[in-house]
Design an enzyme around this catalytic site. Structure first.
Site, PDB file in Angstrom:
ATOM      1  CG  ASN A  29      -0.467  -0.205   2.514  1.00 38.43           C
ATOM      2  OD1 ASN A  29       0.529  -0.872   2.687  1.00 38.43           O
ATOM      3  ND2 ASN A  29      -1.129   0.369   3.510  1.00 38.43           N
ATOM      4  CD  GLU A  31      -1.744   4.703   4.502  1.00 39.67           C
ATOM      5  OE1 GLU A  31      -1.292   5.571   5.278  1.00 39.67           O
ATOM      6  OE2 GLU A  31      -2.449   3.749   4.877  1.00 39.67           O
ATOM      7  CB  CYS A  40      -5.238  -1.501  -1.721  1.00 38.79           C
ATOM      8  SG  CYS A  40      -6.627  -0.794  -0.831  1.00 38.79           S
ATOM      9  CD  GLU A  42      -5.125  -6.107  -1.085  1.00 41.23           C
ATOM     10  OE1 GLU A  42      -4.747  -4.911  -1.074  1.00 41.23           O
ATOM     11  OE2 GLU A  42      -5.671  -6.651  -0.115  1.00 41.23           O
ATOM     12  CB  CYS A  73     -10.802  -2.899   0.259  1.00 40.25           C
ATOM     13  SG  CYS A  73     -10.260  -2.155  -1.292  1.00 40.25           S
ATOM     14  CB  CYS A  76      -8.560  -4.723  -3.892  1.00 39.92           C
ATOM     15  SG  CYS A  76      -7.486  -3.306  -3.564  1.00 39.92           S
TER      16      CYS A  76
HETATM   17  N1  THU Z   1      -5.239  -1.608   2.509  1.00 40.40           N
HETATM   18  C1  THU Z   1      -4.619  -2.448   1.629  1.00 40.40           C
HETATM   19  O1  THU Z   1      -3.547  -2.163   1.113  1.00 40.40           O
HETATM   20  N2  THU Z   1      -5.244  -3.610   1.335  1.00 40.40           N
HETATM   21  C2  THU Z   1      -6.380  -4.057   1.914  1.00 40.40           C
HETATM   22  O2  THU Z   1      -6.817  -5.162   1.626  1.00 40.40           O
HETATM   23  C3  THU Z   1      -7.091  -3.209   2.875  1.00 40.40           C
HETATM   24  C4  THU Z   1      -6.517  -1.877   3.125  1.00 40.40           C
HETATM   25  C5  THU Z   1      -4.548  -0.379   2.874  1.00 40.40           C
HETATM   26  C6  THU Z   1      -5.178   0.893   2.430  1.00 40.40           C
HETATM   27  C7  THU Z   1      -4.618   1.860   3.447  1.00 40.40           C
HETATM   28  O3  THU Z   1      -3.326   2.263   3.044  1.00 40.40           O
HETATM   29  C8  THU Z   1      -4.481   1.031   4.706  1.00 40.40           C
HETATM   30  O4  THU Z   1      -4.462  -0.317   4.275  1.00 40.40           O
HETATM   31  C9  THU Z   1      -5.600   1.234   5.720  1.00 40.40           C
HETATM   32  O5  THU Z   1      -6.844   1.074   5.142  1.00 40.40           O
END
Ligand code: THU
Length: 119
Positions: A29, A31, A40, A42, A73, A76
């Site tokens: 991920n 941000e 994310c 994925e 999520c 994804c």
């Molecule tokens: N996130 C992911 O990378 N994958 C997931 O399956 C769920 C959430 C990340 C997004 C964000 O950077 C952090 O986790 C919190 O939501």
């Protein structure tokens, strides 16, 4: 997961896609201070795979530091099913807990490329 850029949530995620030719493509991920601009793990792995020429995937592995294994999520799930509607998904925690799902079970009524067709 160790390369994740997650200073806002402090929730680091790693993802690895196993491709049909045996290649493994990773994502994390990433941000952003403008929160919706983050991505994310994925979808990061999916983009990296497609840009390196892979479009067929058999397995996705997710790893986090959460207490319980976390599923991908909704966004994804939708992104992944475009390429691999029957994808096997394993989610792991760093402490060793593991859960498995099929993408078809996590996203039972997807919008598909076929959904775009109209008479
Ligand atoms: N996130 C992911 O990378 N994958 C997931 O399956 C769920 C959430 C990340 C997004 C964000 O950077 C952090 O986790 C919190 O939501």
């Amino acid at each position: 997961m160790q390369r994740a850029y997650a200073p806002y949530s402090d929730f680091r995620v790693g993802a690895a896609l196993l491709c049909d030719d045996g290649a493994i493509v990773a994502g994390c991920n990433v941000e952003n201070s403008s929160f919706p601009a983050g991505s994310c793990a994925e979808r990061g792995a999916l983009s990296a795979a497609v840009v390196s020429g892979h479009r067929q995937f058999t397995h996705l592995v997710i790893v986090t530091e959460a207490e319980e294994p976390t599923p991908p999520c909704g966004m994804c799930r939708q992104a992944l099913q475009e390429f691999a509607p029957l994808l096997d998904i394993t989610s792991m925690t760093v402490s060793g807990a593991e859960a498995r799902w099929s993408l078809a079970d996590l996203l039972p009524h997807p919008f598909t490329p076929h959904s775009l067709h109209h008479p």
